[in-house]
Scaffold this motif. Structure first.
Motif, PDB file in Angstrom:
ATOM      1  N   SER A  97      59.242  72.992 -36.527  1.00 37.48           N
ATOM      2  CA  SER A  97      58.607  74.286 -36.914  1.00 37.48           C
ATOM      3  C   SER A  97      57.853  74.039 -38.127  1.00 37.48           C
ATOM      4  CB  SER A  97      59.451  75.277 -37.087  1.00 37.48           C
ATOM      5  OG  SER A  97      60.197  75.238 -38.331  1.00 37.48           O
ATOM      6  N   LEU A  98      56.824  74.658 -38.763  1.00 41.04           N
ATOM      7  CA  LEU A  98      56.267  74.467 -39.874  1.00 41.04           C
ATOM      8  C   LEU A  98      57.120  74.644 -41.043  1.00 41.04           C
ATOM      9  CD1 LEU A  98      53.520  73.703 -41.174  1.00 41.04           C
ATOM     10  CD2 LEU A  98      52.902  76.013 -41.163  1.00 41.04           C
ATOM     11  N   SER A  99      58.116  75.466 -40.762  1.00 41.34           N
ATOM     12  CA  SER A  99      58.976  75.734 -42.066  1.00 41.34           C
ATOM     13  C   SER A  99      59.721  74.549 -42.159  1.00 41.34           C
ATOM     14  CB  SER A  99      59.890  77.000 -41.748  1.00 41.34           C
ATOM     15  OG  SER A  99      59.194  78.166 -41.860  1.00 41.34           O
ATOM     16  N   GLU A 100      60.325  73.761 -41.117  1.00 42.49           N
ATOM     17  CA  GLU A 100      61.168  72.624 -41.167  1.00 42.49           C
ATOM     18  C   GLU A 100      60.374  71.503 -41.810  1.00 42.49           C
ATOM     19  OE1 GLU A 100      64.158  73.267 -37.154  1.00 42.49           O
ATOM     20  OE2 GLU A 100      61.811  72.619 -36.975  1.00 42.49           O
ATOM     21  N   VAL A 101      59.120  71.392 -41.512  1.00 37.79           N
ATOM     22  CA  VAL A 101      58.524  70.391 -41.969  1.00 37.79           C
ATOM     23  C   VAL A 101      58.082  70.528 -43.362  1.00 37.79           C
ATOM     24  CG1 VAL A 101      55.891  69.571 -42.086  1.00 37.79           C
ATOM     25  CG2 VAL A 101      56.951  69.816 -39.904  1.00 37.79           C
ATOM     26  N   LEU A 102      58.049  71.971 -43.999  1.00 41.68           N
ATOM     27  CA  LEU A 102      57.818  71.956 -45.439  1.00 41.68           C
ATOM     28  C   LEU A 102      58.889  71.659 -46.014  1.00 41.68           C
ATOM     29  CD1 LEU A 102      55.818  75.516 -45.260  1.00 41.68           C
ATOM     30  CD2 LEU A 102      54.954  73.316 -45.944  1.00 41.68           C
ATOM     31  N   ILE A 103      60.138  72.123 -45.511  1.00 40.10           N
ATOM     32  CA  ILE A 103      61.432  71.907 -46.033  1.00 40.10           C
ATOM     33  C   ILE A 103      61.961  70.406 -46.296  1.00 40.10           C
ATOM     34  CG2 ILE A 103      64.161  72.052 -45.628  1.00 40.10           C
ATOM     35  CD1 ILE A 103      63.329  74.738 -44.171  1.00 40.10           C
ATOM     36  N   GLN A 104      61.427  69.546 -45.349  1.00 40.91           N
ATOM     37  CA  GLN A 104      61.823  68.088 -45.266  1.00 40.91           C
ATOM     38  C   GLN A 104      60.810  67.165 -45.801  1.00 40.91           C
ATOM     39  OE1 GLN A 104      62.188  67.265 -41.049  1.00 40.91           O
ATOM     40  NE2 GLN A 104      63.894  68.648 -40.730  1.00 40.91           N
ATOM     41  N   ASN A 105      59.587  67.698 -46.366  1.00 35.91           N
ATOM     42  CA  ASN A 105      58.960  66.842 -47.067  1.00 35.91           C
ATOM     43  C   ASN A 105      58.528  67.257 -48.489  1.00 35.91           C
ATOM     44  OD1 ASN A 105      57.881  64.962 -44.773  1.00 35.91           O
ATOM     45  ND2 ASN A 105      57.867  66.770 -43.793  1.00 35.91           N
ATOM     46  N   SER A 106      57.715  66.578 -49.330  1.00 42.72           N
ATOM     47  CA  SER A 106      57.387  66.627 -50.604  1.00 42.72           C
ATOM     48  C   SER A 106      55.923  66.974 -50.492  1.00 42.72           C
ATOM     49  CB  SER A 106      57.562  65.543 -51.713  1.00 42.72           C
ATOM     50  OG  SER A 106      59.207  65.485 -51.631  1.00 42.72           O
ATOM     51  N   TYR A 107      55.240  67.878 -51.301  1.00 43.96           N
ATOM     52  CA  TYR A 107      53.838  68.382 -51.389  1.00 43.96           C
ATOM     53  C   TYR A 107      53.444  68.628 -52.821  1.00 43.96           C
ATOM     54  CZ  TYR A 107      55.004  69.199 -46.698  1.00 43.96           C
ATOM     55  OH  TYR A 107      55.465  68.889 -45.129  1.00 43.96           O
ATOM     56  N   PHE A 108      52.185  68.112 -53.017  1.00 39.98           N
ATOM     57  CA  PHE A 108      51.412  68.433 -54.254  1.00 39.98           C
ATOM     58  C   PHE A 108      50.732  69.707 -54.223  1.00 39.98           C
ATOM     59  CE2 PHE A 108      51.533  63.678 -54.360  1.00 39.98           C
ATOM     60  CZ  PHE A 108      51.695  63.644 -55.898  1.00 39.98           C
ATOM     61  N   MET A 113      53.927  68.098 -58.161  1.00 42.90           N
ATOM     62  CA  MET A 113      54.675  68.427 -57.078  1.00 42.90           C
ATOM     63  C   MET A 113      55.156  69.721 -56.938  1.00 42.90           C
ATOM     64  SD  MET A 113      54.715  65.569 -55.173  1.00 42.90           S
ATOM     65  CE  MET A 113      56.522  65.529 -54.436  1.00 42.90           C
ATOM     66  N   LEU A 114      55.151  70.392 -55.602  1.00 37.43           N
ATOM     67  CA  LEU A 114      56.115  71.616 -55.600  1.00 37.43           C
ATOM     68  C   LEU A 114      57.585  71.425 -55.768  1.00 37.43           C
ATOM     69  CD1 LEU A 114      54.520  73.187 -52.319  1.00 37.43           C
ATOM     70  CD2 LEU A 114      53.987  73.795 -54.439  1.00 37.43           C
ATOM     71  N   ASN A 115      58.022  72.245 -56.658  1.00 39.47           N
ATOM     72  CA  ASN A 115      59.638  72.294 -56.940  1.00 39.47           C
ATOM     73  C   ASN A 115      59.835  73.080 -55.728  1.00 39.47           C
ATOM     74  OD1 ASN A 115      59.015  74.774 -57.719  1.00 39.47           O
ATOM     75  ND2 ASN A 115      58.889  74.289 -59.940  1.00 39.47           N
ATOM     76  N   ALA A 116      61.466  73.137 -55.826  1.00 45.26           N
ATOM     77  CA  ALA A 116      62.011  73.943 -54.840  1.00 45.26           C
ATOM     78  C   ALA A 116      61.895  75.349 -54.803  1.00 45.26           C
ATOM     79  CB  ALA A 116      63.732  73.830 -55.133  1.00 45.26           C
ATOM     80  N   GLU A 117      61.465  76.067 -56.079  1.00 50.19           N
ATOM     81  CA  GLU A 117      61.386  77.250 -55.954  1.00 50.19           C
ATOM     82  C   GLU A 117      59.803  77.630 -55.254  1.00 50.19           C
ATOM     83  OE1 GLU A 117      60.453  80.922 -59.214  1.00 50.19           O
ATOM     84  OE2 GLU A 117      60.754  78.801 -59.992  1.00 50.19           O
ATOM     85  N   LYS A 118      59.038  76.787 -55.680  1.00 50.17           N
ATOM     86  CA  LYS A 118      57.571  76.912 -55.203  1.00 50.17           C
ATOM     87  C   LYS A 118      57.567  76.568 -53.674  1.00 50.17           C
ATOM     88  CE  LYS A 118      55.310  75.395 -59.279  1.00 50.17           C
ATOM     89  NZ  LYS A 118      54.270  74.150 -59.773  1.00 50.17           N
ATOM     90  N   LYS A 119      58.321  75.672 -53.132  1.00 52.42           N
ATOM     91  CA  LYS A 119      58.371  75.365 -51.519  1.00 52.42           C
ATOM     92  C   LYS A 119      58.805  76.520 -50.956  1.00 52.42           C
ATOM     93  CE  LYS A 119      59.354  71.036 -50.576  1.00 52.42           C
ATOM     94  NZ  LYS A 119      60.045  69.826 -49.870  1.00 52.42           N
ATOM     95  N   GLN A 120      59.949  77.049 -51.380  1.00 50.75           N
ATOM     96  CA  GLN A 120      60.503  78.249 -50.890  1.00 50.75           C
ATOM     97  C   GLN A 120      59.554  79.273 -50.738  1.00 50.75           C
ATOM     98  OE1 GLN A 120      63.540  78.454 -49.356  1.00 50.75           O
ATOM     99  NE2 GLN A 120      63.018  80.382 -48.700  1.00 50.75           N
ATOM    100  N   LEU A 121      58.730  79.703 -51.827  1.00 48.91           N
ATOM    101  CA  LEU A 121      57.701  80.627 -51.858  1.00 48.91           C
ATOM    102  C   LEU A 121      56.722  80.317 -50.672  1.00 48.91           C
ATOM    103  CD1 LEU A 121      56.702  83.294 -52.744  1.00 48.91           C
ATOM    104  CD2 LEU A 121      55.366  81.963 -54.683  1.00 48.91           C
ATOM    105  N   LEU A 122      56.245  79.101 -50.341  1.00 52.36           N
ATOM    106  CA  LEU A 122      55.544  78.612 -49.545  1.00 52.36           C
ATOM    107  C   LEU A 122      55.992  78.850 -48.449  1.00 52.36           C
ATOM    108  CD1 LEU A 122      52.789  77.464 -48.839  1.00 52.36           C
ATOM    109  CD2 LEU A 122      53.681  75.126 -49.363  1.00 52.36           C
ATOM    110  N   ILE A 123      57.181  78.570 -47.871  1.00 52.84           N
ATOM    111  CA  ILE A 123      57.825  78.752 -46.613  1.00 52.84           C
ATOM    112  C   ILE A 123      57.757  80.326 -46.455  1.00 52.84           C
ATOM    113  CG2 ILE A 123      60.001  78.725 -45.666  1.00 52.84           C
ATOM    114  CD1 ILE A 123      60.483  76.033 -47.141  1.00 52.84           C
ATOM    115  N   ARG A 124      58.265  81.016 -47.423  1.00 54.96           N
ATOM    116  CA  ARG A 124      58.065  82.644 -47.131  1.00 54.96           C
ATOM    117  C   ARG A 124      56.741  83.094 -46.704  1.00 54.96           C
ATOM    118  NH1 ARG A 124      59.962  85.419 -52.329  1.00 54.96           N
ATOM    119  NH2 ARG A 124      59.275  87.192 -51.129  1.00 54.96           N
ATOM    120  N   ILE A 125      55.711  82.333 -47.204  1.00 54.69           N
ATOM    121  CA  ILE A 125      54.199  82.883 -46.834  1.00 54.69           C
ATOM    122  C   ILE A 125      54.077  82.666 -45.437  1.00 54.69           C
ATOM    123  CG2 ILE A 125      52.031  82.413 -47.105  1.00 54.69           C
ATOM    124  CD1 ILE A 125      52.648  81.857 -50.090  1.00 54.69           C
TER     125      ILE A 125
END
Length: 161
Positions: A97-108, A113-125
């Motif tokens: 799923s897109l959420s799984e891909v976001l969780i398993q990878n790092s992004y700018f 880099m997206l930290n854990a808090e920003k990544k969680q917000l992106l996943i919520r979006i």
């Protein structure tokens, strides 16, 4: 898989992944290249028309020479392009799923880099968009405002760091 002596991968033998054209288009746009810009960046080895056919899926088996030229022009390792071209999902393999891909990878985001808090917000979006009602009756204005506020939070937090 058979490879011809000329370096041209046999059409129909590999089946060519539809992800290859998507990857080329993604990196071309990321580099702000037009089709003609990419042709020029490849040293003329790959024509704009051929690139268009790759991106649209009309062609799916470029020669090794073309793969190397595209890789250099787009600044992508050729092995990544080859792996994307040849990759076929195994029947037992479940797509992520897109959420799984976001969780398993790092992004700018921007320059950081997206930290854990920003990544969680992106996943919520992403999950909010995925679960939204997409019909003429949906509240698109409300969704747009919520999405915009989330993006503002993400940007503000990346500026603060």
């Amino acid at each position: 898989m058979d490879v011809k002596i000329t370096g041209e991968l046999s059409e129909g033998e590999t089946g060519g992944s539809d992800k290859f054209g998507l990857l080329i288009r993604h990196y071309r746009r990321l580099r702000n290249y037009s089709l003609k810009d990419l042709e020029n960046a490849s040293g003329g080895s790959v024509s704009a028309g051929y690139i268009h056919r790759l991106e649209s899926g009309e062609r799916n088996s470029p020669s090794i020479k073309k793969i190397i030229a595209l890789g250099k022009a787009l600044r992508i390792p050729s092995n990544v392009l080859v792996a994307t071209l040849l990759y076929e999902l195994d029947e037992e393999e479940k797509p992520f799923s897109l959420s799984e891909v976001l969780i398993q990878n790092s992004y700018f985001l921007g320059s950081g880099m997206l930290n854990a808090e920003k990544k969680q917000l992106l996943i919520r979006i992403v999950e909010h968009i995925d679960h939204a009602e997409w019909s003429p009756k949906s509240k698109m204005k409300e969704m747009y405002q919520r999405f915009r506020s989330w993006l503002m939070i993400l940007n503000r937090r990346s500026i603060e760091q």
